[in-house]
Design a protein around this motif. Structure first.
Motif, mmCIF file in Angstrom:
data_model
loop_
_atom_site.group_PDB
_atom_site.id
_atom_site.type_symbol
_atom_site.label_atom_id
_atom_site.label_comp_id
_atom_site.label_asym_id
_atom_site.label_seq_id
_atom_site.Cartn_x
_atom_site.Cartn_y
_atom_site.Cartn_z
ATOM 1 N N SER A 1 0.675 -1.499 0.171
ATOM 2 C CA SER A 1 -0.069 -0.528 -0.222
ATOM 3 C C SER A 1 0.876 1.253 -0.055
ATOM 4 O O SER A 1 0.344 2.465 0.205
ATOM 5 C CB SER A 1 -0.843 -0.071 0.886
ATOM 6 N N ALA A 2 1.974 1.019 -0.153
ATOM 7 C CA ALA A 2 3.047 2.305 0.367
ATOM 8 C C ALA A 2 2.590 3.037 -1.378
ATOM 9 O O ALA A 2 2.497 3.290 -2.434
ATOM 10 C CB ALA A 2 4.398 1.953 -0.268
ATOM 11 N N SER A 3 2.247 4.274 -0.974
ATOM 12 C CA SER A 3 2.108 5.282 -2.230
ATOM 13 C C SER A 3 3.677 5.265 -2.950
ATOM 14 O O SER A 3 2.809 5.969 -4.339
ATOM 15 C CB SER A 3 1.480 6.741 -1.576
ATOM 16 N N SER A 4 4.430 5.470 -2.916
ATOM 17 C CA SER A 4 6.346 5.737 -3.028
ATOM 18 C C SER A 4 6.020 4.134 -4.198
ATOM 19 O O SER A 4 6.626 4.477 -5.594
ATOM 20 C CB SER A 4 7.194 6.058 -2.122
ATOM 21 N N LEU A 5 5.376 3.446 -3.960
ATOM 22 C CA LEU A 5 5.758 2.463 -5.526
ATOM 23 C C LEU A 5 4.442 2.408 -6.566
ATOM 24 O O LEU A 5 3.815 2.858 -6.565
ATOM 25 C CB LEU A 5 5.077 1.431 -4.688
ATOM 26 N N SER A 6 4.900 2.514 -7.494
ATOM 27 C CA SER A 6 4.612 2.145 -8.698
ATOM 28 C C SER A 6 2.726 0.741 -8.583
ATOM 29 O O SER A 6 3.080 0.722 -7.743
ATOM 30 C CB SER A 6 5.015 1.693 -10.036
ATOM 31 N N ALA A 7 1.850 1.266 -8.826
ATOM 32 C CA ALA A 7 0.770 -0.292 -9.131
ATOM 33 C C ALA A 7 1.784 -1.748 -9.040
ATOM 34 O O ALA A 7 1.312 -2.505 -9.093
ATOM 35 C CB ALA A 7 -0.253 -0.020 -10.255
ATOM 36 N N VAL A 8 2.712 -2.085 -10.454
ATOM 37 C CA VAL A 8 3.259 -2.603 -11.096
ATOM 38 C C VAL A 8 4.165 -3.385 -9.631
ATOM 39 O O VAL A 8 4.034 -4.751 -9.646
ATOM 40 C CB VAL A 8 3.717 -2.998 -12.214
ATOM 41 N N ASN A 9 4.321 -2.993 -8.967
ATOM 42 C CA ASN A 9 5.487 -2.822 -7.805
ATOM 43 C C ASN A 9 4.632 -2.931 -6.350
ATOM 44 O O ASN A 9 4.687 -4.243 -6.041
ATOM 45 C CB ASN A 9 6.385 -1.882 -7.226
ATOM 46 N N ARG A 10 3.354 -2.598 -6.340
ATOM 47 C CA ARG A 10 2.820 -2.502 -5.165
ATOM 48 C C ARG A 10 2.483 -4.501 -5.543
ATOM 49 O O ARG A 10 2.146 -5.194 -4.293
ATOM 50 C CB ARG A 10 1.062 -1.911 -5.343
ATOM 51 N N ALA A 11 1.808 -4.626 -6.804
ATOM 52 C CA ALA A 11 1.364 -5.778 -6.965
ATOM 53 C C ALA A 11 2.698 -6.724 -7.086
ATOM 54 O O ALA A 11 1.984 -8.264 -6.100
ATOM 55 C CB ALA A 11 0.881 -6.207 -8.686
ATOM 56 N N HIS A 12 3.771 -6.507 -7.104
ATOM 57 C CA HIS A 12 4.430 -7.770 -6.997
ATOM 58 C C HIS A 12 4.662 -7.962 -5.399
ATOM 59 O O HIS A 12 5.563 -8.872 -5.241
ATOM 60 C CB HIS A 12 6.387 -7.010 -7.090
ATOM 61 N N ALA A 13 5.338 -7.049 -4.403
ATOM 62 C CA ALA A 13 5.315 -6.743 -2.992
ATOM 63 C C ALA A 13 3.758 -7.959 -2.711
ATOM 64 O O ALA A 13 4.404 -8.920 -1.976
ATOM 65 C CB ALA A 13 4.740 -5.368 -2.714
ATOM 66 N N LEU A 14 2.848 -7.851 -3.489
ATOM 67 C CA LEU A 14 1.385 -8.048 -2.489
ATOM 68 C C LEU A 14 2.109 -10.394 -3.196
ATOM 69 O O LEU A 14 1.367 -10.988 -1.972
ATOM 70 C CB LEU A 14 0.223 -8.330 -3.593
ATOM 71 N N GLN B 1 0.280 -3.965 -17.420
ATOM 72 C CA GLN B 1 0.127 -2.842 -16.063
ATOM 73 C C GLN B 1 1.384 -1.907 -15.595
ATOM 74 O O GLN B 1 1.205 -0.886 -15.445
ATOM 75 C CB GLN B 1 0.312 -3.509 -14.737
ATOM 76 N N LEU B 2 2.650 -1.940 -16.946
ATOM 77 C CA LEU B 2 3.631 -1.159 -16.535
ATOM 78 C C LEU B 2 2.925 -0.049 -17.220
ATOM 79 O O LEU B 2 3.257 1.536 -17.528
ATOM 80 C CB LEU B 2 4.850 -1.645 -16.792
ATOM 81 N N SER B 3 2.780 -0.399 -18.581
ATOM 82 C CA SER B 3 1.703 0.682 -19.482
ATOM 83 C C SER B 3 0.734 1.114 -19.224
ATOM 84 O O SER B 3 0.939 2.446 -19.168
ATOM 85 C CB SER B 3 1.991 -0.617 -20.683
#
Length: 377
Positions: free
Chosen positions: A19-32, A362-364
C-alpha cells in the motif's frame, strides 16, 4: 530455515509495500505476490491415480492420523498448527487441517481430489501443476498414461519433484521391487529430482491403532529419507523466496510501516527520456495483447517481445544523463521490470509468459495514468 525474526520483519515490510504510495501499481502487485508466497509456505502437492496411496502417504508424511473423510469428494490441505497461510488458492479445499507436525514447518501439504475419468483426471492434474512448488507423484509403475500427463509439467517443477514408488513392500513380496526400480531409473533421471520407494501402509497401521511410529519404523518405510529430502528442498526454496523479498525491499527502501497515501499524484515532468520509454512500453504491450492462446509458438513470441523490451529499458535507464525527473523517479520500477522479464524468459513456460504479459501491460497502464506535464526547460 530462515530466522523467524527476519522472516516476520520481512512480512511486515512487504505488507507495507502493498500500500506504499511511493511505489507504482506494478511494484505494489509484486510486493503482494512476494507477501503471499512467504505467508503461504512451500506448496507440496500429492498427485497420482486412484488407489496409488496418496492419502496413506500424507498420513505417513505428517506422522498423524487424520479426520474421517470421504476421499472421493475432498481435497485436503494440511498446515502447521497455529499457522495462518493464505491457502485460498486451492479450489474448493475447505478450511485447512492444522496439525502440529514437524514436516509441516513452512510447508503446506495438499492432497488434491482427482476425478477418475481419464480426460478429467488429466485436466485436474495439469491444473494442480499451477498450484505446486513440489509434486510427490505416487505410483507403483509410472505407466505410459502417467508419463504423458507428467510430460506437461513445467521443467522448473520437475526439477523439484519426486516419483514416490508406493506400496514397495508389496512389490518386494512379489519379487518385483528391484526390477521396477531399475526400469524407472532412466525416466526418473530425465523427469524428476529423484525416486523414493516407500511402504507408508506400515506407518499408517501404527497410527490407526493409536500408536506413534518410532524412528526405526519410519526409516524402514522409506518415510525418513523422503521427508528429509523434501524439507531440505523446501527450505532452499523458502530461503530463495526470502532473498527475493529482501532484494525487492532494499531496492525500494520500504520500511515496516506504509507511507501515508496522498490525495493527488505528484506532478512529474515528462521530458524526452520518459516519453521514449512510455512509447516503447506501449508499443510492446500492444504487440503482446494481440497474441492468442499460449502454445509453444506463442510463448516463444511473448519472450522474444519481452526480451526486446527488457534490453530497451536497460538501455534507456543507462543512457539517462538528463534532469528528467519523471524518468529518474521511474528508474527503479523500470530496472525491476526488466530483471523480472529476464527471469521469466529463463523459466520459459506458459505461466511465466502470462506473468510477463501482465507486467508489461500493467507498466504501460501505470505510465498512462501518471500525472505528467511537459518539462519546462
Amino acid at each position: 530455515m530462515p530466522d523467524s525474526e527476519e522472516f516476520e520483519r520481512t512480512l511486515k515490510r512487504l505488507n507495507a509495500a502493498t500500500s506504499a504510495s511511493s511505489l507504482s501499481a506494478v511494484n505494489r502487485a509484486h510486493a503482494l505476490d512476494l507477501y503471499s508466497r512467504l505467508k503461504t509456505g512451500v506448496r507440496v502437492v500429492v498427485l497420482g491415480s486412484g488407489g496409488s496411496g496418496k492419502s496413506t502417504l500424507c498420513k505417513a508424511l505428517i506422522n498423524e492420523e487424520v479426520p474421517a473423510h470421504e476421499p472421493e469428494e475432498t481435497t485436503f490441505v494440511y498446515v502447521r498448527a497455529g499457522a495462518n497461510p493464505g491457502i485460498d488458492f486451492v479450489p474448493e479445499a475447505g478450511p485447512p487441517i492444522c496439525i502440529d507436525a514437524e514436516f509441516l514447518q513452512d510447508i503446506c501439504l495438499i492432497d488434491i481430489h482427482l476425478p477418475t475419468e481419464p480426460a478429467a483426471f488429466s485436466k485436474a492434474t495439469q491444473d494442480a501443476f499451477e498450484l505446486a512448488d513440489i509434486v510427490l507423484w505416487c505410483s507403483q509403475s509410472f505407466a505410459a498414461n502417467e508419463a504423458e500427463i507428467w510430460a506437461e509439467a513445467p521443467d522448473h517443477l520437475k526439477d523439484h519433484s519426486f516419483l514416490v514408488l508406493t506400496k514397495a513392500d508389496e512389490l518386494m513380496d512379489a519379487g518385483q521391487l528391484k526390477e521396477r526400480i531399475d526400469a524407472l531409473q532412466y525416466i526418473v533421471s530425465e523427469e524428476f529430482h529423484s525416486m523414493f520407494p516407500t511402504s507408508a501402509k506400515s506407518v499408517e497401521a501404527v497410527l490407526s491403532s493409536g500408536g506413534t511410529p518410532d524412528a526405526a519404523q519410519r526409516s524402514a518405510s522409506g518415510m525418513t529419507a523422503l521427508c528429509e529430502t523434501v524439507r531440505r528442498i523446501a527450505a532452499s526454496g523458502r530461503r530463495a523466496d526470502l532473498d527475493s523479498a529482501l532484494l525487492f525491499l532494499e531496492r525500494h527502501s520500504v520500511e515496516a510501516f506504509p507511507q501515508k497515501e496522498t490525495s493527488e499524484n505528484p506532478t512529474r515532468y515528462w521530458g524526452p527520456g520518459l516519453e521514449k520509454v512510455r512509447a516503447l512500453i506501449s508499443e510492446h504491450a500492444e504487440q503482446l495483447v494481440t497474441i492468442g492462446s499460449a502454445g509453444d509458438e506463442e510463448t516463444d513470441r511473448v519472450f522474444d517481445i519481452c526480451n526486446s523490451l527488457s534490453e530497451a529499458l536497460s538501455d534507456a535507464v543507462s543512457e539517462n544523463d538528463t534532469d528528467c525527473t519523471g524518468l529518474r523517479d521511474w528508474e527503479d520500477e523500470l530496472i525491476d521490470a526488466s530483471d523480472r522479464l529476464v527471469l521469466m524468459g529463463l523459466e520459459n513456460d506458459t505461466r511465466s509468459a502470462a506473468d510477463a504479459v501482465s507486467i508489461v501491460v500493467q507498466l504501460s497502464r501505470d505510465l498512462q495514468l501518471e500525472n505528467f506535464v511537459s518539462n519546462p526547460r
